[in-house]
Design a protein around this motif. Structure first.
Motif, PDB file in Angstrom:
ATOM      1  N   MET A   1      -2.357  -1.728  -1.582  1.00  0.00           N
ATOM      2  CA  MET A   1      -1.614  -1.194  -0.543  1.00  0.00           C
ATOM      3  C   MET A   1      -0.616  -2.600  -0.173  1.00  0.00           C
ATOM      4  O   MET A   1      -1.019  -3.641   0.270  1.00  0.00           O
ATOM      5  CB  MET A   1      -2.720  -0.964   0.708  1.00  0.00           C
ATOM      6  CG  MET A   1      -1.893  -0.465   1.931  1.00  0.00           C
ATOM      7  SD  MET A   1      -3.068   0.164   3.346  1.00  0.00           S
ATOM      8  CE  MET A   1      -4.244  -1.129   3.297  1.00  0.00           C
ATOM      9  N   LYS A   2       0.716  -1.926   0.257  1.00  0.00           N
ATOM     10  CA  LYS A   2       1.232  -2.955   0.427  1.00  0.00           C
ATOM     11  C   LYS A   2       1.482  -3.259   2.027  1.00  0.00           C
ATOM     12  O   LYS A   2       1.280  -2.451   2.942  1.00  0.00           O
ATOM     13  CB  LYS A   2       2.937  -2.341   0.417  1.00  0.00           C
ATOM     14  CG  LYS A   2       4.121  -3.525   0.395  1.00  0.00           C
ATOM     15  CD  LYS A   2       5.216  -2.444   0.030  1.00  0.00           C
ATOM     16  CE  LYS A   2       6.480  -3.549  -0.079  1.00  0.00           C
ATOM     17  NZ  LYS A   2       7.491  -2.729  -0.283  1.00  0.00           N
ATOM     18  N   ARG A   3       1.297  -4.689   2.199  1.00  0.00           N
ATOM     19  CA  ARG A   3       1.254  -5.196   3.623  1.00  0.00           C
ATOM     20  C   ARG A   3       2.906  -5.026   4.177  1.00  0.00           C
ATOM     21  O   ARG A   3       3.746  -5.209   3.632  1.00  0.00           O
ATOM     22  CB  ARG A   3       0.838  -6.431   3.604  1.00  0.00           C
ATOM     23  CG  ARG A   3      -0.552  -6.497   3.221  1.00  0.00           C
ATOM     24  CD  ARG A   3      -1.126  -7.840   3.618  1.00  0.00           C
ATOM     25  NE  ARG A   3      -1.491  -7.770   5.077  1.00  0.00           N
ATOM     26  CZ  ARG A   3      -2.450  -8.453   5.353  1.00  0.00           C
ATOM     27  NH1 ARG A   3      -3.404  -9.028   4.679  1.00  0.00           N
ATOM     28  NH2 ARG A   3      -2.943  -8.255   6.690  1.00  0.00           N
ATOM     29  N   HIS A   4       2.902  -4.821   5.621  1.00  0.00           N
ATOM     30  CA  HIS A   4       4.123  -4.556   6.344  1.00  0.00           C
ATOM     31  C   HIS A   4       4.166  -5.392   7.368  1.00  0.00           C
ATOM     32  O   HIS A   4       3.414  -5.967   8.166  1.00  0.00           O
ATOM     33  CB  HIS A   4       4.041  -2.967   7.123  1.00  0.00           C
ATOM     34  CG  HIS A   4       3.984  -1.885   6.340  1.00  0.00           C
ATOM     35  ND1 HIS A   4       5.119  -1.305   5.568  1.00  0.00           N
ATOM     36  CD2 HIS A   4       3.012  -1.203   5.904  1.00  0.00           C
ATOM     37  CE1 HIS A   4       4.892  -0.505   4.863  1.00  0.00           C
ATOM     38  NE2 HIS A   4       3.605  -0.101   5.024  1.00  0.00           N
ATOM     39  N   SER A   5       5.371  -6.251   7.335  1.00  0.00           N
ATOM     40  CA  SER A   5       5.775  -7.239   8.198  1.00  0.00           C
ATOM     41  C   SER A   5       6.160  -6.413   9.459  1.00  0.00           C
ATOM     42  O   SER A   5       6.348  -5.257   9.711  1.00  0.00           O
ATOM     43  CB  SER A   5       6.958  -8.202   7.591  1.00  0.00           C
ATOM     44  OG  SER A   5       8.024  -7.581   7.608  1.00  0.00           O
TER      45      SER A   5
ATOM     46  N   LEU B   1      -2.161   4.643   5.857  1.00  0.00           N
ATOM     47  CA  LEU B   1      -1.768   3.243   5.920  1.00  0.00           C
ATOM     48  C   LEU B   1      -1.017   3.013   4.774  1.00  0.00           C
ATOM     49  O   LEU B   1      -0.538   1.796   4.619  1.00  0.00           O
ATOM     50  CB  LEU B   1      -2.892   2.314   6.355  1.00  0.00           C
ATOM     51  CG  LEU B   1      -3.721   2.712   7.575  1.00  0.00           C
ATOM     52  CD1 LEU B   1      -4.905   1.577   7.552  1.00  0.00           C
ATOM     53  CD2 LEU B   1      -2.933   2.491   8.719  1.00  0.00           C
ATOM     54  N   SER B   2      -0.843   3.845   3.921  1.00  0.00           N
ATOM     55  CA  SER B   2       0.036   3.318   2.722  1.00  0.00           C
ATOM     56  C   SER B   2       1.661   3.605   3.126  1.00  0.00           C
ATOM     57  O   SER B   2       1.826   4.087   4.154  1.00  0.00           O
ATOM     58  CB  SER B   2      -0.217   4.525   1.497  1.00  0.00           C
ATOM     59  OG  SER B   2       0.089   5.679   1.813  1.00  0.00           O
ATOM     60  N   ASP B   3       2.275   3.261   1.986  1.00  0.00           N
ATOM     61  CA  ASP B   3       3.971   3.478   2.248  1.00  0.00           C
ATOM     62  C   ASP B   3       4.308   4.764   2.118  1.00  0.00           C
ATOM     63  O   ASP B   3       5.346   5.336   3.059  1.00  0.00           O
ATOM     64  CB  ASP B   3       4.708   2.908   1.073  1.00  0.00           C
ATOM     65  CG  ASP B   3       4.491   1.436   1.100  1.00  0.00           C
ATOM     66  OD1 ASP B   3       4.159   0.638   2.139  1.00  0.00           O
ATOM     67  OD2 ASP B   3       4.773   0.700   0.047  1.00  0.00           O
ATOM     68  N   ASN B   4       3.890   5.750   1.849  1.00  0.00           N
ATOM     69  CA  ASN B   4       4.144   7.289   1.676  1.00  0.00           C
ATOM     70  C   ASN B   4       2.605   7.920   2.181  1.00  0.00           C
ATOM     71  O   ASN B   4       2.114   8.473   1.462  1.00  0.00           O
ATOM     72  CB  ASN B   4       4.484   8.068   0.403  1.00  0.00           C
ATOM     73  CG  ASN B   4       5.189   9.457   0.768  1.00  0.00           C
ATOM     74  OD1 ASN B   4       4.651   9.733   1.695  1.00  0.00           O
ATOM     75  ND2 ASN B   4       5.971   9.674  -0.189  1.00  0.00           N
TER      76      ASN B   4
ATOM     77  N   MET C   1      10.368   1.614  10.289  1.00  0.00           N
ATOM     78  CA  MET C   1       9.585   2.746  10.004  1.00  0.00           C
ATOM     79  C   MET C   1      10.101   3.759  11.005  1.00  0.00           C
ATOM     80  O   MET C   1      10.503   3.477  12.125  1.00  0.00           O
ATOM     81  CB  MET C   1       8.029   2.682  10.186  1.00  0.00           C
ATOM     82  CG  MET C   1       7.290   1.728   9.134  1.00  0.00           C
ATOM     83  SD  MET C   1       5.830   1.106   9.698  1.00  0.00           S
ATOM     84  CE  MET C   1       5.032   2.661   9.358  1.00  0.00           C
ATOM     85  N   SER C   2       9.945   5.052  10.437  1.00  0.00           N
ATOM     86  CA  SER C   2      10.292   6.197  11.287  1.00  0.00           C
ATOM     87  C   SER C   2       9.525   6.455  12.132  1.00  0.00           C
ATOM     88  O   SER C   2       8.065   6.023  12.113  1.00  0.00           O
ATOM     89  CB  SER C   2      10.578   7.435  10.354  1.00  0.00           C
ATOM     90  OG  SER C   2       9.430   8.020  10.002  1.00  0.00           O
TER      91      SER C   2
END
Length: 174
Positions: A1-5, A68-71, A12-13
């Motif tokens: 899972m990619k972490r979001h800054s 919690l993923s990108d998509n 994000m929408s």
């Protein structure tokens, strides 16, 4: 899972941000169902259904992680399906255990509201992420210049007197 800054979270929408919140809610509720199924079962008048409550908890944890993923589209749709299953189980429990109707009505209301929120979020995510699951368009022939590279070079050369340009570079090959 990619972490979001912080900056990527701001970009994000609203549907993605809502999905993130629903993901955390799924994780919390799922963990509670996994850890305290007997307590929850007693409160809802389903004391012998602790394994089914644990299964619902596992489903919630899995969909929470996915949300919690990108998509998060598929995970939120899985929440919608889970909501329908939960609503059905609670309705069945209401018929069999009317002595716990206050708690069951509260749970049915919460699941009903969450179903509406989940459905709206899933629909918005499906529209936003429509191309991520399909074929990616081929943009290799596009240069980014409306008139093409030759037109861009011509415009730059016409302004040559105002700025010193490097000698013409060869066109990139695909």
């Amino acid at each position: 899972m990619k972490r979001h800054s912080r900056s990527s979270t701001r970009s994000m929408s609203p549907a993605d941000k809502l999905a993130r919140g629903l993901g955390w809610l799924s994780l919390g509720m799922g963990l509670y169902q996994l850890v305290a199924p007997r307590r929850l079962g007693r409160a809802l008048g389903m004391p012998q259904r602790h394994n089914k409550i644990r299964a619902c908890g596992a489903r919630g944890v899995v969909s929470g992680i996915g949300a919690l993923s990108d998509n998060p589209t598929r995970a939120i749709w899985s929440r919608v399906v889970g909501d329908v299953l939960d609503f059905s189980a609670l309705t069945f429990a209401l018929k069999r255990h009317p002595s716990h109707k206050e708690n069951l009505y509260l749970a049915l209301t919460a699941v009903g509201v969450l179903t509406i929120v989940d459905y709206g979020c899933a629909k918005a995510l499906s529209q936003r992420h429509a191309y991520q699951g399909g074929i990616t368009p081929d943009y290799s022939q596009r240069s980014g210049f409306p008139g093409g590279l030759k037109s861009a070079w011509g415009a730059a050369r016409a302004e040559e007197g105002q700025a010193q340009l490097p000698p013409r570079l060869p066109a990139p090959h695909a």
